[in-house]
Design a protein around this motif. Structure first.
Motif, PDB file in Angstrom:
ATOM      1  N   THR A  14       2.898  -8.414  -0.011  1.00 27.80           N
ATOM      2  CA  THR A  14       4.002  -7.904   0.989  1.00 27.80           C
ATOM      3  C   THR A  14       5.273  -8.592   1.122  1.00 27.80           C
ATOM      4  N   ARG A  15       5.506  -9.592   0.514  1.00 29.44           N
ATOM      5  CA  ARG A  15       6.576 -10.275   0.376  1.00 29.44           C
ATOM      6  C   ARG A  15       7.659  -9.784  -0.195  1.00 29.44           C
ATOM      7  N   PHE A  16       7.277  -8.587  -1.095  1.00 34.78           N
ATOM      8  CA  PHE A  16       8.375  -8.091  -1.643  1.00 34.78           C
ATOM      9  C   PHE A  16       8.643  -6.481  -1.059  1.00 34.78           C
ATOM     10  N   LYS A  17       8.812  -6.349   0.076  1.00 32.60           N
ATOM     11  CA  LYS A  17       8.902  -5.359   0.673  1.00 32.60           C
ATOM     12  C   LYS A  17      10.154  -4.356   0.204  1.00 32.60           C
ATOM     13  N   ASP A  18      11.104  -4.703  -0.040  1.00 31.09           N
ATOM     14  CA  ASP A  18      12.312  -3.972  -0.621  1.00 31.09           C
ATOM     15  C   ASP A  18      11.847  -3.539  -2.054  1.00 31.09           C
ATOM     16  N   LEU A  29      10.049  10.358  -6.777  1.00 31.10           N
ATOM     17  CA  LEU A  29      11.243  11.140  -7.458  1.00 31.10           C
ATOM     18  C   LEU A  29      10.681  11.654  -9.069  1.00 31.10           C
ATOM     19  N   GLU A  30       9.752  10.949  -9.450  1.00 29.69           N
ATOM     20  CA  GLU A  30       9.110  11.078 -10.745  1.00 29.69           C
ATOM     21  C   GLU A  30       8.021  12.243 -10.583  1.00 29.69           C
ATOM     22  N   GLY A  31       7.518  12.799  -9.378  1.00 29.95           N
ATOM     23  CA  GLY A  31       6.785  13.446  -9.260  1.00 29.95           C
ATOM     24  C   GLY A  31       5.286  13.162  -8.885  1.00 29.95           C
ATOM     25  N   ASN A  32       5.268  11.919  -8.381  1.00 26.47           N
ATOM     26  CA  ASN A  32       3.878  11.265  -8.000  1.00 26.47           C
ATOM     27  C   ASN A  32       3.875  11.358  -6.621  1.00 26.47           C
ATOM     28  N   ILE A  33       2.604  11.485  -5.887  1.00 21.82           N
ATOM     29  CA  ILE A  33       2.149  11.127  -4.606  1.00 21.82           C
ATOM     30  C   ILE A  33       2.014   9.446  -4.580  1.00 21.82           C
ATOM     31  N   VAL A  34       2.515   8.974  -3.731  1.00 17.89           N
ATOM     32  CA  VAL A  34       2.475   7.351  -3.528  1.00 17.89           C
ATOM     33  C   VAL A  34       1.809   6.981  -2.510  1.00 17.89           C
ATOM     34  N   ILE A  35       0.781   6.088  -2.620  1.00 19.87           N
ATOM     35  CA  ILE A  35       0.189   5.601  -1.220  1.00 19.87           C
ATOM     36  C   ILE A  35       0.583   4.216  -1.193  1.00 19.87           C
ATOM     37  N   SER A  36       1.214   3.506  -0.283  1.00 19.68           N
ATOM     38  CA  SER A  36       1.472   2.277  -0.014  1.00 19.68           C
ATOM     39  C   SER A  36       0.725   1.381   0.944  1.00 19.68           C
ATOM     40  N   VAL A  37       1.201   0.177   1.116  1.00 22.12           N
ATOM     41  CA  VAL A  37       0.622  -0.685   2.138  1.00 22.12           C
ATOM     42  C   VAL A  37       1.239  -0.097   3.499  1.00 22.12           C
ATOM     43  N   GLY A  38       0.290  -0.601   4.512  1.00 30.56           N
ATOM     44  CA  GLY A  38       0.486   0.111   5.868  1.00 30.56           C
ATOM     45  C   GLY A  38       1.552  -0.861   6.497  1.00 30.56           C
ATOM     46  N   LEU A  39       1.290  -2.175   6.227  1.00 31.44           N
ATOM     47  CA  LEU A  39       2.149  -3.201   7.057  1.00 31.44           C
ATOM     48  C   LEU A  39       2.402  -4.403   5.806  1.00 31.44           C
ATOM     49  N   PHE A  40       3.635  -5.055   6.162  1.00 32.82           N
ATOM     50  CA  PHE A  40       4.136  -6.060   5.360  1.00 32.82           C
ATOM     51  C   PHE A  40       3.777  -7.456   6.110  1.00 32.82           C
ATOM     52  N   GLY A  41       2.904  -8.142   6.218  1.00 36.55           N
ATOM     53  CA  GLY A  41       2.623  -9.254   6.658  1.00 36.55           C
ATOM     54  C   GLY A  41       3.358 -10.296   6.343  1.00 36.55           C
ATOM     55  N   HIS A  42       3.749 -10.509   5.065  1.00 36.85           N
ATOM     56  CA  HIS A  42       4.585 -11.587   4.514  1.00 36.85           C
ATOM     57  C   HIS A  42       5.896 -11.278   4.571  1.00 36.85           C
ATOM     58  N   SER A  43       6.290 -10.223   5.344  1.00 44.72           N
ATOM     59  CA  SER A  43       7.690  -9.675   5.564  1.00 44.72           C
ATOM     60  C   SER A  43       7.911  -9.403   6.992  1.00 44.72           C
ATOM     61  N   ASP A  45       5.304  -8.309   9.649  1.00 52.57           N
ATOM     62  CA  ASP A  45       4.631  -7.787  10.495  1.00 52.57           C
ATOM     63  C   ASP A  45       3.654  -8.568  10.928  1.00 52.57           C
ATOM     64  N   GLU A  46       3.933  -9.147  12.139  1.00 49.61           N
ATOM     65  CA  GLU A  46       2.917 -10.013  12.520  1.00 49.61           C
ATOM     66  C   GLU A  46       1.374  -9.687  13.090  1.00 49.61           C
ATOM     67  N   GLU A  47       1.368  -8.481  13.388  1.00 49.12           N
ATOM     68  CA  GLU A  47       0.036  -7.854  13.621  1.00 49.12           C
ATOM     69  C   GLU A  47      -1.029  -7.874  12.470  1.00 49.12           C
ATOM     70  N   VAL A  48      -0.698  -8.237  11.331  1.00 50.90           N
ATOM     71  CA  VAL A  48      -1.493  -8.390  10.216  1.00 50.90           C
ATOM     72  C   VAL A  48      -2.472  -9.622  10.477  1.00 50.90           C
ATOM     73  N   TRP A  49      -1.757 -10.545  11.366  1.00 49.55           N
ATOM     74  CA  TRP A  49      -2.450 -12.203  11.249  1.00 49.55           C
ATOM     75  C   TRP A  49      -3.065 -12.077  12.636  1.00 49.55           C
ATOM     76  N   LYS A  50      -3.420 -10.878  13.295  1.00 46.44           N
ATOM     77  CA  LYS A  50      -4.423 -10.948  14.532  1.00 46.44           C
ATOM     78  C   LYS A  50      -5.797 -10.851  13.925  1.00 46.44           C
ATOM     79  N   PRO A  51      -6.824 -11.485  14.723  1.00 46.98           N
ATOM     80  CA  PRO A  51      -8.237 -11.587  14.240  1.00 46.98           C
ATOM     81  C   PRO A  51      -8.587 -10.168  13.540  1.00 46.98           C
ATOM     82  N   GLY A  52      -9.200 -10.153  12.442  1.00 50.05           N
ATOM     83  CA  GLY A  52      -9.892  -9.168  11.957  1.00 50.05           C
ATOM     84  C   GLY A  52      -9.017  -7.901  11.071  1.00 50.05           C
TER      85      GLY A  52
END
Length: 105
Positions: A14-18, A29-43, A45-52
């Motif tokens: 997640t350090r590679f957000k861009d 744009l190539e016609g795919n359904i893309v599923i990504s990460v929900g949060l970028f902890g290494h960029s 998004d501090e919530e990632v580091w809360k317990p659990g």
């Protein structure tokens, strides 16, 4: 007209957000359904580091892989960390194709 779109889950540090956004745009744009990460902890998004939370997100990402036809590894400079290696192994174990931004050596 109903298309049969390929579903691709993005994996990578997640350090590679861009780079995630660039790849998501291109694959969409190539016609795919893309599923990504929900949060970028290494960029910032501090919530990632809360317990659990990181453990939940890591498990959720495996479920995203389950939903996909393949995974696409976002690995600028060839970097693949421990979590991403685990996701690649899981994808291969479950019969998913694996593509890379930069082919690993």
């Amino acid at each position: 007209m109903v298309e049969n779109y390929k579903v691709i889950t993005l994996c990578g540090s997640t350090r590679f957000k861009d780079a995630f956004f660039d790849v998501q745009k291109r694959l969409s744009l190539e016609g795919n359904i893309v599923i990504s990460v929900g949060l970028f902890g290494h960029s910032g998004d501090e919530e990632v580091w809360k317990p659990g939370v990181k453990e939940m997100l890591d498990d959720m990402h495996l479920r995203k892989i389950d939903m996909a036809d393949e995974i696409f590894v976002v690995n600028p400079g060839g970097y693949i960390g421990e979590s991403t290696r685990r996701e690649i192994a899981y994808a291969k174990e479950t019969g998913k194709a694996v593509s890379y931004l930069e082919q690993p050596e």
